[in-house]
Write an enzyme that holds these catalytic residues in place. Structure first.
Site, mmCIF file in Angstrom:
data_model
loop_
_atom_site.group_PDB
_atom_site.id
_atom_site.type_symbol
_atom_site.label_atom_id
_atom_site.label_comp_id
_atom_site.label_asym_id
_atom_site.label_seq_id
_atom_site.Cartn_x
_atom_site.Cartn_y
_atom_site.Cartn_z
ATOM 1 N N ARG A 521 43.409 40.850 51.009
ATOM 2 C CA ARG A 521 44.574 41.439 51.302
ATOM 3 C C ARG A 521 44.206 42.839 51.937
ATOM 4 O O ARG A 521 43.294 43.781 51.137
ATOM 5 C CB ARG A 521 45.719 41.682 50.426
ATOM 6 C CG ARG A 521 47.101 41.996 50.863
ATOM 7 C CD ARG A 521 48.279 41.365 50.057
ATOM 8 N NE ARG A 521 48.148 42.210 48.592
ATOM 9 C CZ ARG A 521 49.466 42.932 48.398
ATOM 10 N NH1 ARG A 521 50.310 42.898 49.149
ATOM 11 N NH2 ARG A 521 49.343 43.404 47.147
ATOM 12 N N SER A 582 36.868 42.149 42.634
ATOM 13 C CA SER A 582 37.021 41.546 41.557
ATOM 14 C C SER A 582 35.992 40.620 40.915
ATOM 15 O O SER A 582 36.217 39.498 40.964
ATOM 16 C CB SER A 582 38.309 40.666 41.768
ATOM 17 O OG SER A 582 39.328 41.481 42.365
ATOM 18 N N ASP A 636 40.014 44.234 40.236
ATOM 19 C CA ASP A 636 41.238 43.942 40.176
ATOM 20 C C ASP A 636 42.162 44.183 38.863
ATOM 21 O O ASP A 636 43.402 44.735 38.765
ATOM 22 C CB ASP A 636 41.750 42.298 40.708
ATOM 23 C CG ASP A 636 41.091 41.600 39.892
ATOM 24 O OD1 ASP A 636 40.056 41.821 38.989
ATOM 25 O OD2 ASP A 636 41.143 40.193 39.871
#
Length: 893
Positions: A521, A582, A636
């Site tokens: 994203r 992440s 994350d």
């Protein structure tokens, strides 16, 4: 004759009224099924704890005892496992003395036990354990298949001191008195259930049964979660409707005739069993007698004859009524029956009596049809089917005894429930073989459950197991924090250089990039006094890019950032960027992170050992995108903690349980041996997915976990993650299902080629399958999409496997968190720690029970910590922007 016409009209129920009776029966059934209204229900809808019909594999010797109206029948049934095509049956009938039926309860059961002893003595039965099924045709409240309390007697029985007693225990005690210690009472059922199971023996299962004899009753296989009076919530359960009491609350008053009222008043239980008194053969002869008496009083019948004999109860039997309505011999039988009562009937009298008998029997058949139609429609609706195709087992002298009754029952049922196609199957052997089937199925399921439990036992962790995992996690955390021991720790405890959480004074516009799976994203985050607003777009990463070169991967990312900035009209601005990455990294500064290893299916070359921020900057240069200012790189977990920290200042832990799993928390700087400095706190990225890579969790790993691990691209790595996260749980379930198929415990042992396909059983299926109250047909639909033809029993078993795997995942996650919060509490010298966990990930958010199991086990393992869970609503992208915002705030103008 107008009087006869009036009587016949009163006994005829129009189709519209039958439809209304069906509707009232449906309402009464729903009332009986509900825990709230069950106590007031006339149609009791009693759970039987029979949860399966035969599958044809049942085998062995079984003993059956059937308590009948005037005798006890004992059967020895041998099943050969041949699809139940040729059961071998030996039986004996023992006439019952009249005084026993209305004597002491103990005497009744002693007599039954003596019959069993005498029967077994005559067939030289072996002395090994002999399972017994008991047919007890009276209303009972079951709490197990082998535990049931008598609610009330009927059919002329009234043994004293029995109501409320456990029938199975009474029989066991009586059998033990006879020293038949090898006889084991396995199941108790009524005659209706026995009929259903008898008719299930010919291949296709029978799911409804109807008995229309002396009394009347019905049963059917219901969705277990609808049977609120039972503890079982999955699968199916046979419900004994006890529909004879339908109408006791007055709901049938519009169809009751004066003749029915007379019959009721003269019965042993006035006002009770109103439906049965319209339908059961115990009463039809009496209804006809009262009609004849009334017509004789109106001079419409038997002119010149004395009708005194008609005033005597039970002088006209239902069997005679059935013979009178026979087309061939009916008129002659009417004359014989009437003359036997001292009457002198004319030809016209005999004709009218035949018409009345037909009307009474036809009405009984039509009312039975209304009740049966209600059951069929209920089944169809509860299973959300457009069309129900079902077999109905039928027994009883009325059904067996007359073609007219059968024809009316079949045709009227079809008219009242046109959405259902019911095939009526006459019971061949009453209920005896059915009782043997109930017992055999119970034994088969018990053996199956033992084998399944044995297979799943290694996945069921005890409290001691979880406390040991908690202690091991604490030990690995300490090793990971030590400057020298860090290299040997499976939990890496990586410093993030994030030394503060948001305080609410952050302001500005920031870019964020969130990379952690097959999608990533790009966001623009505007932090203002009145809150945060965001715009974002999701971009896919093709597998070829995930597993190609590092250059191609980072070029793709930059292209997506440029596309987003173009759409948001941000190409001319240079905004601080927070990068959520992440994957396990060694952080050398807030904007410098060296990739240690890929996870989650990534394997892009030339990246491990490199600074990912530098790789991003180099890609920007290649793409001539010069307006990129990377301020911070976080994973994350840290992003989630920061995102939730904006809403709750007590949020000092981040947890991800999705495709992968990880956690971070605020550690005292004095404990972080891998970074210089003693003051304040720093967020530590635990990288706990690798917990156990050094072998410390080997005894928790099962054979199924090893099979999953061996096929991954990082075999032997991320061992803790492979027990917990969404990427692997479906695979663990798939391997367990394959083992169950191999052991002939699932899908009848038939080969399942689709189930051999890796990743075919997705973790999202677990989340769907474990939803409370999910109808098993939905579980079956999921399995059918995988080309797995599952029975209801298979669906229950698959559900059980999913529950076991997801519960273990939640409990292991809790053990890891317990180690973390206890360390934080002790670090700070607190008796009680209050802390918030910011949490994200599809498994935590989407699974119906994961969060609940996690929180419960954490509370058990760390009772001195009050832990609040706060779901991250915006993913970790917002958190990355907040890390950048905090960094900008701390750096000053």
């Amino acid at each position: 004759c107008p009087q006869v016409q009036r009587a016949l009209l009163a006994l005829t129920i129009p189709l519209e009224t039958l439809q209304a009776v069906k509707g009232r029966m449906l309402q009464a059934m729903c009332k009986g099924l509900s825990r709230q209204t069950h106590a007031q229900a006339n149609v009791r809808m009693l759970p039987t704890y029979i949860c399966s019909t035969p599958d044809g594999t049942e085998k062995g010797d079984l003993l059956v005892v059937e308590l009948c109206q005037s005798h006890v029948r004992t059967l020895w049934v041998t099943l050969l496992g041949d699809g139940n095509q040729s059961p071998q049956v030996t039986y004996k009938i023992f006439d019952m003395p009249r005084d026993i039926i209305q004597g002491k309860g103990e005497a009744l059961f002693d007599f039954i036990a003596q019959c069993v002893r005498q029967f077994l003595g005559g067939i030289s039965s072996p002395q090994h354990r002999l399972p017994l099924g008991f047919v007890f045709p009276f209303s009972c409240r079951h709490t197990r298949l082998d535990k049931a309390e008598l609610i009330s007697w009927s059919k002329g029985f009234s043994c004293s001191d029995m109501e409320g007693k456990d029938i199975v225990q009474l029989l066991r005690s009586a059998i033990n008195k006879q020293e038949l210690y090898h006889v084991d009472v396995v199941a108790l059922m009524n005659d209706t259930v026995g009929t259903m199971m008898t008719c299930s023996m010919g291949g296709e299962p029978c799911e409804v049964a109807l008995v229309v004899g002396t009394g009347t009753n019905s049963c059917f296989m219901a969705e277990a979660q609808q049977v609120e009076m039972a503890e079982e919530t999955s699968g199916q359960m046979c419900v004994n409707t006890e529909w004879g009491h339908f109408g006791d609350d007055g709901t049938l008053s519009d169809i009751l005739t004066p003749y029915d009222q007379h019959v009721d008043r003269e019965s042993s239980n006035p006002g009770e069993k109103r439906f049965e008194k319209l339908v059961g053969s115990l009463y039809l002869g009496e209804i006809v007698r009262h009609v004849l008496t009334a017509l004789a009083a109106e001079k419409a019948l038997f002119a010149g004859s004395s009708v005194a004999s008609l005033r005597t109860k039970d002088v006209l039997k239902t069997q005679q009524v059935l013979e009178i309505i026979d087309n061939e011999e009916g008129m002659a039988e009417a004359r014989r029956a009437l003359e036997a009562l001292g009457l002198q009937p004319s030809e016209r009298d005999c004709c009218r009596v035949q018409q009345i008998c037909r009307a009474v029997v036809s009405r009984a058949a039509a009312l039975c049809a209304a009740g049966l139609a209600a059951i069929l429609s209920h089944m169809c609706q509860s299973r959300e089917l457009e069309r129900l195709v079902v077999n109905v087992g039928v027994d009883g002298e009325l059904y067996r005894g007359h073609t007219r009754f059968r024809e009316i029952l079949q045709s009227v049922t079809g008219l009242l429930a046109p959405e259902c196609m019911a095939t009526l199957l006459p019971s061949v052997d009453g209920t005896g073989q059915g009782a043997a089937m109930v017992t055999a199925v119970a034994l088969r399921l018990a053996a199956q459950h033992r084998e399944v439990d044995q297979l799943l036992a290694p996945l069921r962790l005890s409290r001691a197991d979880l406390e040991r995992v908690q202690a091991l996690m604490r030990r690995e955390m300490e090793l990971g924090l030590g400057s020298e021991s860090n290299v040997n720790a499976s939990v890496r405890m990586l410093p993030t250089y994030v030394c503060g959480t948001p305080d609410g004074t952050e302001r500005g516009e920031f870019l964020a990039l969130d990379l952690g799976g097959t999608n990533f994203r790009v966001l623009v985050v505007r932090v203002a006094q009145d809150g945060i607003c965001m715009a974002s777009e999701i971009y896919a990463i093709p597998t070829a890019v995930m597993q190609g070169t590092g250059e191609a991967l980072f070029d793709h990312i930059i292209e997506c950032i440029m596309d987003f900035q173009l759409k948001q009209d941000l190409m001319e601005q240079v905004l601080p960027l927070g990068f959520t990455f992440s994957f396990p990294c060694k952080q050398l500064g807030l904007d410098k992170a060296v990739l240690l290893s890929w996870t989650k299916g990534f394997s892009a070359s030339g990246c491990v050992g490199q600074d990912v921020v530098q790789l991003l900057r180099e890609a920007a240069q290649r793409k001539q995108h010069l307006g990129l200012k990377v301020v911070a790189v976080v994973n994350d977990t840290v992003g989630t903690m920061m995102s939730c920290g904006y809403d709750d200042p007590k949020c000092e832990i981040g947890l991800i349980v999705g495709t992968g799993t990880n956690a971070c928390y605020m550690e005292e700087m004095q404990n972080v041996g891998t970074v210089e400095g003693q003051q304040g706190r720093m967020c530590i990225n635990m990288e706990w997915g690798a917990f156990g890579d050094n072998g410390c969790l080997d005894d928790i790993f099962t054979d199924f976990d090893r099979l999953v691990d061996e096929k991954t691209i990082n075999a032997g790595k991320q061992r803790f993650e492979k027990l917990i996260s969404g990427m692997y749980l479906g695979e663990i379930v798939r391997h367990i299902l394959l083992a169950l198929v191999e052991k002939q415990l699932l899908f009848r042992g038939k080969p399942c080629p689709k189930l051999q396909t890796r990743d075919i059983f997705q973790t999202k299926f677990l989340s769907t399958i474990e939803i409370d109250g999910l109808a098993l047909r939905q579980v079956r639909a999921i399995l059918q999409d995988l080309e797995l033809q599952a029975s209801f029993e298979d669906s229950v078993l698959v559900q059980k496997v999913c529950q076991t795997v997801s519960l273990r995942a939640a409990q292991l996650c809790a053990a890891g968190l317990a180690a973390m919060v206890e360390k934080m509490r002790q670090n700070r010298g607190l008796a009680q720690l209050a802390v918030t966990v910011g949490v994200d990930g599809t498994l935590y958010k989407m699974h119906p029970h994961f969060s609940q199991h996690l929180q419960q086990m954490l509370w058990d393992l760390a009772p001195s910590c009050t832990v609040t869970f706060l779901q991250s609503e915006d993913g970790s992208g917002k958190g990355a922007a907040l890390v950048a915002a905090v960094a900008c705030r701390r750096a000053g103008p």
